[in-house]
Every structure is written in structure tokens, then in C-alpha cells.
Design an enzyme around this catalytic site. Sequence first.
Site, PDB file in Angstrom:
ATOM      1  CG  ASP A   1      -2.041  -0.968   1.125  1.00  0.00           C
ATOM      2  OD1 ASP A   1      -2.148  -1.624   0.084  1.00  0.00           O
ATOM      3  OD2 ASP A   1      -2.822  -1.063   2.085  1.00  0.00           O
TER       4      ASP A   1
ATOM      5  CG  ASP B   1      -2.006   3.685   3.281  1.00  0.00           C
ATOM      6  OD1 ASP B   1      -1.491   2.574   3.472  1.00  0.00           O
ATOM      7  OD2 ASP B   1      -3.227   3.844   3.065  1.00  0.00           O
TER       8      ASP B   1
ATOM      9  CD1 TRP C   1     -10.831  -0.335   1.506  1.00  0.00           C
ATOM     10  CD2 TRP C   1     -12.212  -1.796   2.485  1.00  0.00           C
ATOM     11  NE1 TRP C   1     -10.247  -0.720   2.681  1.00  0.00           N
ATOM     12  CE2 TRP C   1     -11.081  -1.615   3.310  1.00  0.00           C
ATOM     13  CE3 TRP C   1     -13.222  -2.687   2.894  1.00  0.00           C
ATOM     14  CZ2 TRP C   1     -10.922  -2.272   4.527  1.00  0.00           C
ATOM     15  CZ3 TRP C   1     -13.066  -3.340   4.105  1.00  0.00           C
ATOM     16  CH2 TRP C   1     -11.920  -3.120   4.912  1.00  0.00           C
TER      17      TRP C   1
ATOM     18  CD  GLU D   1      -7.764  -6.186  -1.495  1.00  0.00           C
ATOM     19  OE1 GLU D   1      -8.961  -6.002  -1.233  1.00  0.00           O
ATOM     20  OE2 GLU D   1      -6.838  -5.714  -0.817  1.00  0.00           O
ATOM     21  CG  ASP D   2      -7.015  -8.131   2.413  1.00  0.00           C
ATOM     22  OD1 ASP D   2      -8.183  -8.305   1.980  1.00  0.00           O
ATOM     23  OD2 ASP D   2      -6.790  -7.549   3.488  1.00  0.00           O
TER      24      ASP D   2
ATOM     25  CG  MET E   1      -2.189   3.421   6.868  1.00  0.00           C
ATOM     26  SD  MET E   1      -3.890   2.807   6.937  1.00  0.00           S
ATOM     27  CE  MET E   1      -3.654   1.053   6.978  1.00  0.00           C
TER      28      MET E   1
ATOM     29  CG  HIS F   1      -6.193   6.629   4.269  1.00  0.00           C
ATOM     30  ND1 HIS F   1      -7.320   5.890   4.006  1.00  0.00           N
ATOM     31  CD2 HIS F   1      -5.234   5.735   4.604  1.00  0.00           C
ATOM     32  CE1 HIS F   1      -7.041   4.612   4.158  1.00  0.00           C
ATOM     33  NE2 HIS F   1      -5.783   4.473   4.533  1.00  0.00           N
TER      34      HIS F   1
ATOM     35  NE  ARG G   1     -13.754   2.296   2.944  1.00  0.00           N
ATOM     36  CZ  ARG G   1     -13.055   1.790   3.967  1.00  0.00           C
ATOM     37  NH1 ARG G   1     -11.747   1.942   4.024  1.00  0.00           N
ATOM     38  NH2 ARG G   1     -13.653   1.124   4.931  1.00  0.00           N
TER      39      ARG G   1
HETATM   40  C1  UD2 Z   1      -6.620  -2.333   4.068  1.00  0.00           C
HETATM   41  C2  UD2 Z   1      -5.408  -3.183   3.779  1.00  0.00           C
HETATM   42  C3  UD2 Z   1      -5.090  -3.062   2.289  1.00  0.00           C
HETATM   43  C4  UD2 Z   1      -6.262  -3.536   1.448  1.00  0.00           C
HETATM   44  C5  UD2 Z   1      -7.505  -2.757   1.842  1.00  0.00           C
HETATM   45  C6  UD2 Z   1      -8.767  -3.309   1.231  1.00  0.00           C
HETATM   46  C7  UD2 Z   1      -3.879  -3.372   5.680  1.00  0.00           C
HETATM   47  C8  UD2 Z   1      -2.844  -2.733   6.507  1.00  0.00           C
HETATM   48  N1  UD2 Z   1      -4.306  -2.704   4.602  1.00  0.00           N
HETATM   49  O1  UD2 Z   1      -6.226  -1.008   3.847  1.00  0.00           O
HETATM   50  O2  UD2 Z   1      -3.946  -3.790   1.951  1.00  0.00           O
HETATM   51  O3  UD2 Z   1      -6.439  -4.921   1.594  1.00  0.00           O
HETATM   52  O4  UD2 Z   1      -7.730  -2.768   3.265  1.00  0.00           O
HETATM   53  O5  UD2 Z   1      -8.806  -3.104  -0.134  1.00  0.00           O
HETATM   54  O6  UD2 Z   1      -4.312  -4.443   5.967  1.00  0.00           O
HETATM   55  N2  UD2 Z   1      -5.481   3.252  -3.124  1.00  0.00           N
HETATM   56  C9  UD2 Z   1      -5.188   4.416  -3.825  1.00  0.00           C
HETATM   57  N3  UD2 Z   1      -6.203   5.258  -4.175  1.00  0.00           N
HETATM   58  C10 UD2 Z   1      -7.504   4.998  -3.863  1.00  0.00           C
HETATM   59  C11 UD2 Z   1      -7.785   3.833  -3.141  1.00  0.00           C
HETATM   60  C12 UD2 Z   1      -6.756   2.985  -2.763  1.00  0.00           C
HETATM   61  O7  UD2 Z   1      -4.030   4.713  -4.131  1.00  0.00           O
HETATM   62  O8  UD2 Z   1      -8.368   5.811  -4.236  1.00  0.00           O
HETATM   63  C13 UD2 Z   1      -4.391   2.281  -2.836  1.00  0.00           C
HETATM   64  C14 UD2 Z   1      -3.357   2.804  -1.867  1.00  0.00           C
HETATM   65  O9  UD2 Z   1      -2.132   2.199  -2.133  1.00  0.00           O
HETATM   66  C15 UD2 Z   1      -3.927   2.333  -0.555  1.00  0.00           C
HETATM   67  C16 UD2 Z   1      -4.429   0.946  -0.935  1.00  0.00           C
HETATM   68  O10 UD2 Z   1      -4.936   1.103  -2.250  1.00  0.00           O
HETATM   69  O11 UD2 Z   1      -2.981   2.338   0.469  1.00  0.00           O
HETATM   70  C17 UD2 Z   1      -5.469   0.337  -0.005  1.00  0.00           C
HETATM   71  O12 UD2 Z   1      -6.555   1.213   0.176  1.00  0.00           O
HETATM   72  P1  UD2 Z   1      -6.877   1.889   1.602  1.00  0.00           P
HETATM   73  O13 UD2 Z   1      -5.637   2.461   2.147  1.00  0.00           O
HETATM   74  O14 UD2 Z   1      -8.030   2.786   1.454  1.00  0.00           O
HETATM   75  O15 UD2 Z   1      -7.347   0.638   2.448  1.00  0.00           O
HETATM   76  P2  UD2 Z   1      -7.085   0.321   4.021  1.00  0.00           P
HETATM   77  O16 UD2 Z   1      -6.221   1.305   4.667  1.00  0.00           O
HETATM   78  O17 UD2 Z   1      -8.382   0.058   4.651  1.00  0.00           O
HETATM   79 MN    MN Z   2      -4.658   2.554   4.037  1.00  0.00          MN
END
Ligand code: UD2
Ligand code: MN
Length: 346
Positions: free
Chosen positions: A197, A199, A259, A262-263, A289, A292, A294
Site C-alpha cells: 500500500d 500509505d 474496498w 482481495e487480501d 499508516m 486517510h 475512504r
Molecule cells: C486495508 C489493507 C489493504 C487492502 C484494503 C482493502 C492493511 C494494513 N491494509 O487497507 O492492503 O487490503 O484494506 O482493499 O491491511 N489506493 C489508492 N487510491 C484509492 C484507493 C486505494 O491509491 O483511491 C491504494 C493505496 O495504495 C492504498 C491501498 O490502495 O494504500 C489500499 O486502500 P486503503 O488504504 O483505502 O485501504 P485500508 O487502509 O483500509
Molecule cells: Mn490505508
Amino acid sequence: MKEKISSVLALSALFTLTCFAVFLLHGKDSSLVFPSVPQQVVKSNRSVFGAMMDHVWVKKTPDVSMETAATSEPLGPCPDTPPSLVGPLLVEFETKRSLELVRKQVGSLLQQGGRYRPPNCTARQKVAVIVPFRNRSQHLNHWLYYLHPVLMRQQLDYGVYVINQDGDGAFNRAKLMNIGFNESLKEYDYDCFAFSDVDLVPIDDRNLYRCSDHPRHLSVAVDKFNYILSSKTAFGGVSLLTQQQFLKVNGFSNTFWGWGGEDDDLYNRIIHRGMSITRPDAQIAKYKMIKHGRDLHNEVNPENAVKTQKTAENIDTDGLNSLNFTVKEIMKDVLYTLISVDVRSP
Ligand code: UD2
Ligand code: MN
């Protein structure tokens, strides 16, 4: 008469010599005569060209094969434990970091495209770092600022690939990872793939971005979750697979839009193919992290949770072998290779 002949001969010899000298001075290969001058010119041209390329979008991937030091003997392997690691790191995201500034601070040791290899030893692994991306420039700047020095200290032969989803359709993190795998392999024979990711920044450089016998989950303890692993099956955030491991699971599913899930599906694939996952010690595998909310067009998709129940049904037909996308642009910055893609959102 004799005198006449010898003076004619002398004159013609002089003429020949003059012609030869003029030819050498004005000929194409004047470098043969003055080797030092053209060499300097070439050098300065190259650095100007490099600076220009920072901002230039190119349709095709240019040749980024690395220049190696002109050594007669092959370099020995890098040590198993990189000697310059420092352990815990100070990481903060309050400072504003422009790309320009990050280029100045960490770009000097990199090759165009965010490429690096240790100068004095042969890296143990060739690692493609794949970052799924859309509209997170500030995050990317922090990420590049912190990750490059860490990856360098870890003595990796690596390249950073930012896979940018073009347009504003539903985000598809997993598909971007598959695309990163495919596209990076077109450039170099990477043997390990770090999916990260944008972030997530490690706060200890002993957390090595290296693949192992089983797929590896690096983001074990994240500040957002009070440094506690959410579940034993967690595999999101930062995860690493060798080329063979990734091929064995047919990559990620391409059908997780929006969202979540997939993981978990990738985790299921790994188990389904008879592998298990490994993790570094939670004391070392710590991350921050960047805060941010959604993102737009990455809303929770309830269908995704249902799909994670069907990994076994989908793994053979949904993944690397069914991947379709269009590369819109490839841009080489000194800090990264940015590949913009149309993921063909539904
Ligand atoms: C969690 C997971 C992530 C992923 C996600 C569900 C951890 C620590 N992180 O992160 O790996 O499985 O849930 O999809 O477990 N991104 C963009 N632009 C966008 C949206 C997403 O660049 O408009 C990329 C970016 O690299 C981001 C990543 O996708 O870090 C995951 O998206 P998130 O940060 O919104 O998801 P998060 O923090 O819930
Ligand atoms: Mn994130």
C-alpha cells in the site's frame, strides 16, 4: 632534375599529411584524436538528458538496463544481514514533502525509474516493489522519502513500480498488483514481488523486503490497529511473494472491485495451493499508516466478502491467466516508474 623530383615529392608528401590532419580534425570520429573532450561532452549531455527525463511521459518503456561499474571480477554476494541497518526509525508525516524535494534528498543514488542495486556486492534478490495507486500523491511522496533509503540499506536490487488506475471507475487494488507483476517482468528478471500500500511506511529497517520459502506478510503491527495483528489470516498491507509463488496461486483475483476482500482471497489462494505464510517478529515488523479516509470510488463492496468464500472455485480461471488491461502511459521518474492503466472497470 634530381632536385626538382625531390622537391615535388616533398611537396606532395606535405600535401598528403595536411589532408590527413584536416580529415582527422573534421571527421566524424574526432574523438579518436582528442578523447578527453568528447567524453566530457557526452557526460554532461547525459545528466541533462536524465534531468529532462524526470518529467517526460513516454509511450514505450525505455531501456532501463543498469550500468554496472566497470569491474573485471564479478561482485561477491551481499551478506545475509545487511551491515548498514539502523533498527527503529523516526517516521512522521507532518512535514510537507514535495516530489522535487524528495528527488533531491534520495534521488542521487537511483537510476531512472526508481531502480537501485548495491554497488559493492550482488544483491540476494531482485525485488519489484509494486504500489497500487490513484490520487494519493502526498502519500507517495512520504512513501518514497522513507522507503528508498530503507531498501538501499537492505542491499536489494530493486525497482519501484507505481501502478496508477486511470479514470474514476471502481478501484481495483488486486488487479493493479497483477498488472505490476506483468509489467515489471517486462523490464527485468525480478524474482521477488513486494506488494505494498502507498500509505504504509516501516518504522524499523530490519524488516527486510525479501521473499522467503513461503509467501510473507510484512505489515504485522500497524499503528492504526494499535500495533496488533487483526487476525492470523491477515495478508493485506505489505506482502511478498516470489515469482514462482505468485504464479502458483494465479496471482490475485481480478474481480474485487471497491474496498475489501482481495487480501483475504489471496490468503485463501495460498492455502489452497498448499503453502502457508510467514511473518517477521512483531517487534520488528512495525508500520505507520498515513492517516486517510475512504477514497472516492473505493467504497466497501459487500459482494467482495461473498467472493472470498469462493476462492477454490475461481482460482483456476480468475487471475494472471485472465488479466486484461490497457497501458495508457509509462512515465520514468528518477524515484519510480509510473504505469497508468485502464483496468476496464465494469
Ligand atoms: C486495508 C489493507 C489493504 C487492502 C484494503 C482493502 C492493511 C494494513 N491494509 O487497507 O492492503 O487490503 O484494506 O482493499 O491491511 N489506493 C489508492 N487510491 C484509492 C484507493 C486505494 O491509491 O483511491 C491504494 C493505496 O495504495 C492504498 C491501498 O490502495 O494504500 C489500499 O486502500 P486503503 O488504504 O483505502 O485501504 P485500508 O487502509 O483500509
Ligand atoms: Mn490505508
